[in-house]
Design a protein around this motif. Structure first.
Motif, PDB file in Angstrom:
ATOM      1  N   HIS A 119       0.817  -1.201   0.000  1.00 23.79           N
ATOM      2  CA  HIS A 119       0.000   0.000   0.000  1.00 23.79           C
ATOM      3  C   HIS A 119       0.856   1.260   0.000  1.00 23.79           C
ATOM      4  O   HIS A 119       1.902   1.318   0.654  1.00 23.79           O
ATOM      5  N   GLY A 120       0.378   2.244  -0.720  1.00 29.72           N
ATOM      6  CA  GLY A 120       0.954   3.574  -0.634  1.00 29.72           C
ATOM      7  C   GLY A 120       0.400   4.311   0.566  1.00 29.72           C
ATOM      8  O   GLY A 120      -0.367   3.776   1.374  1.00 29.72           O
ATOM      9  N   ARG A 121       0.752   5.601   0.675  1.00 27.48           N
ATOM     10  CA  ARG A 121       0.351   6.361   1.852  1.00 27.48           C
ATOM     11  C   ARG A 121      -1.162   6.433   1.993  1.00 27.48           C
ATOM     12  O   ARG A 121      -1.719   6.231   3.076  1.00 27.48           O
ATOM     13  N   ARG A 122      -1.859   6.700   0.902  1.00 28.85           N
ATOM     14  CA  ARG A 122      -3.313   6.832   0.973  1.00 28.85           C
ATOM     15  C   ARG A 122      -3.966   5.507   1.354  1.00 28.85           C
ATOM     16  O   ARG A 122      -4.886   5.463   2.173  1.00 28.85           O
ATOM     17  N   GLU A 123      -3.480   4.413   0.783  1.00 30.91           N
ATOM     18  CA  GLU A 123      -4.063   3.105   1.103  1.00 30.91           C
ATOM     19  C   GLU A 123      -3.752   2.710   2.544  1.00 30.91           C
ATOM     20  O   GLU A 123      -4.584   2.093   3.221  1.00 30.91           O
ATOM     21  N   ARG A 124      -2.538   3.053   3.023  1.00 28.50           N
ATOM     22  CA  ARG A 124      -2.215   2.747   4.420  1.00 28.50           C
ATOM     23  C   ARG A 124      -3.134   3.499   5.367  1.00 28.50           C
ATOM     24  O   ARG A 124      -3.535   2.973   6.415  1.00 28.50           O
ATOM     25  N   LYS A 125      -3.468   4.730   5.010  1.00 21.16           N
ATOM     26  CA  LYS A 125      -4.378   5.509   5.845  1.00 21.16           C
ATOM     27  C   LYS A 125      -5.764   4.864   5.877  1.00 21.16           C
ATOM     28  O   LYS A 125      -6.396   4.770   6.947  1.00 21.16           O
ATOM     29  N   ARG A 126      -6.234   4.404   4.714  1.00 18.54           N
ATOM     30  CA  ARG A 126      -7.526   3.711   4.673  1.00 18.54           C
ATOM     31  C   ARG A 126      -7.469   2.420   5.482  1.00 18.54           C
ATOM     32  O   ARG A 126      -8.394   2.109   6.243  1.00 18.54           O
ATOM     33  N   PHE A 127      -6.385   1.664   5.324  1.00 17.12           N
ATOM     34  CA  PHE A 127      -6.263   0.411   6.078  1.00 17.12           C
ATOM     35  C   PHE A 127      -6.277   0.677   7.579  1.00 17.12           C
ATOM     36  O   PHE A 127      -6.957  -0.029   8.336  1.00 17.12           O
TER      37      PHE A 127
END
Length: 550
Positions: free
Chosen positions: A75-83
């Motif tokens: 995951h990139g930064r945005r996906e890590r935030k969603r996760f």
């Protein structure tokens, strides 16, 4: 109708608990098409291969829950935030520091993230997941037991959690897979139902859940049998499975427990009683006909026990009870007919039972364990010197069940098909199955078990009456035919209430009610049609709306 059959560790594999009834269901409802979506539990299960599938099984998709399934994505930064947001909601609910509704929000959020970007395997095993879980465990309101968790506990739990949530990352959620079925039928709760939850979430596919053994109950029993996990890990897993069961029951259109015992578990876990329909397992009765109709007479002095040899069956109590029977009826015999033992625990237990039999009957234990040499014999069903299943029940006058833990007592139903009088312990669904056609005693009470066996051994007329009543009850409630009739009706009912918006092949907007229930009825059902073109292609053997009969 096109059914998405969801299984976990069973059908279409040659081993597994659900394979028999699923195979009977698929073969018995041959006018429907089935797509099977199967989760496997071990490499050994996959090595054994599949059973022979009937032609109405149009597609089989499989996925292992036993081997790592890393898609190689991160995951990139945005996906890590969603996760972090979705996993945080789930972790808080599991630890008790958050609202239970956060579990469902977190679950579906993770599913959408996995569908769009993948990478859930790596995320659930990352340091970020461990830190989020640690924060949830130590947050105000968290359960005391999880507050004592340490880093090894977090790692152990996230490992188990990733395996349980692996269905979220599968490529089954497209308009050409689960999105194309009319109904999802989960053969159990737990991970098997997860694809059904997502099919409903993404496509509005109705979900039917069948549980002949409640998954949550099975988890609790397994956790108590030599589980080496720490108390915090056990608490976290129990909370997760409880929340998952509640969400499955909440989303299912209909839930079909296999008996009232399972139904009570489901209601305790939040299932709406209005959605519960008890459907007894369907069992083959033909192979027991000769015995049941009196063509084979058993030894009037012999008690028979049939089943898997394991501690839950409490053969120790049975042997002590038989010692009491033997004192009052010297001609009495006990035949213990078990399936081939598997695993070291069962092997050890069988050895212990043999040793106890030798101790209880020292003057008669010198001979081999064969019928005629000892009042107690241990035999393997289907072995070179042992009878087949129907002959096992035919060997005696009374069939005994001595369990301390039982779900749906299959061996008891088989004895009823054979017209045999039974003595059983009051566990699981025993009283519901017997229905007054046999004697029931408390578990772990050898004296009561002995008294009931003696009462039937001494009264042949009573044995005959109870056996005839038991066979009549079994033929009425527990046959394959009644099982198929129940599911045939449930399928049609769910389809008639389904208001899905079917997707058209072209770029036009989806059509409401584009697949009317009548389109699934073979034959010519209307003379003409008006309005938009029907979006669905009729199933094989079904006349298209407005088309001339073949």
């Amino acid at each position: 109708m096109r059914i998405g059959l969801l299984t976990d560790g069973g059908y279409p594999y040659a081993t597994g608990e659900s394979r028999l009834w699923c195979d009977r269901l698929v073969r018995g409802l041959a006018h429907h098409d089935f797509d099977v979506y199967a989760l496997s539990r071990s490499a050994q299960q996959e090595d054994h291969g599949w059973i022979t599938l009937p032609p109405q099984v149009r597609r089989v998709r499989t996925a292992p829950l036993w081997a790592p399934e890393d898609d190689g994505r991160s995951h990139g930064r945005r996906e890590r935030k969603r996760f972090a947001a979705h996993f945080g909601e789930m972790a808080a609910a599991v630890c008790g520091s958050g609202d239970e509704s956060g579990f469902a929000a977190g679950l579906y959020g993770l599913a959408e993230l996995a569908r769009e970007h993948g990478g859930l395997y790596a995320a659930l095993r990352s340091e970020l997941a461990v830190r989020i879980l640690e924060s949830a465990c130590r947050a105000p309101g968290a359960r005391r037991v999880v507050g004592a968790a340490t880093v090894p506990d977090y790692l152990a739990f996230t490992d188990q959690l990733e395996r349980a949530l692996r269905p979220l990352s599968l490529d089954w959620y497209g308009s050409d897979s689960l999105g194309a079925v009319d109904l999802c039928h989960a053969a159990s709760g737990g991970p098997a139902a997860l694809p059904g939850l997502l099919a409903k979430r993404f496509f509005g596919v109705p979900l039917l859940v069948t549980e002949y053994g409640v998954q949550l109950r099975a988890h609790y029993l397994a956790a108590g049998e030599g589980d080496v996990a720490s108390a915090p890990v056990r608490a976290l897993l129990a909370a997760f499975h409880g929340l998952l069961a509640a969400e499955v029951y909440r989303q299912a259109a209909v839930i079909t427990p296999g008996n009232t015992h399972a139904r009570r578990w489901q209601e305790k876990c939040g299932a709406d009683p209005a959605r519960l329909r008890t459907v007894y397992p369907g069992m083959e009765s033909d192979r027991f006909t000769a015995v049941g109709e009196g063509e084979v007479d058993g030894d009037p002095h012999t008690l028979v026990w049939v089943g898997r040899i394991e501690p839950a069956k409490d053969l120790i109590a049975l042997l002590h009870a038989f010692a009491e029977v033997r004192r009052e009826e010297p001609d009495a015999r006990l035949r213990i007919l078990g399936a081939p033992v598997q695993g070291p625990d069962s092997t050890t237990y069988l050895a212990h039972c043999r040793a106890l039999a030798a101790q209880l009957f020292p003057d008669e234990a010198a001979g081999a364990h064969a019928v005629g040499d000892n009042p107690v014999s241990f035999e393997e069903i289907g072995g070179p010197e042992a009878p087949e299943l129907a002959d096992a029940y035919a060997a005696g006058a009374v069939v005994v069940l001595s369990s301390v833990v039982e779900g749906f007592p299959i061996s008891l139903v088989e004895a009823m098909f054979c017209g045999r009088a039974t003595v059983s312990t009051d566990v699981g669904a025993v009283v519901e199955v017997i229905g007054g056609t046999g004697l029931v005693v408390p578990p772990r009470n050898p004296r009561a078990l002995a008294d009931a066996c003696l009462a039937l051994l001494r009264d042949p007329e009573r044995r005959e009456r109870l056996g005839a009543a038991a066979r009549a009850r079994a033929l009425e409630l527990f046959t394959v035919e009644q099982n198929l009739a129940a599911f045939r009706g449930i399928y049609l009912e769910l389809l008639s209430h389904s208001h899905r918006r079917a997707v058209r092949d072209d770029d036009a907007d989806p059509l409401p009610f584009a697949i009317p229930a009548e389109a699934h009825v073979p034959g010519h059902w209307t003379g003409h049609r008006t309005g938009p073109t029907w979006a669905s292609t009729p199933l094989a053997g079904t006349a298209a709306p407005g088309a001339p009969d073949a």
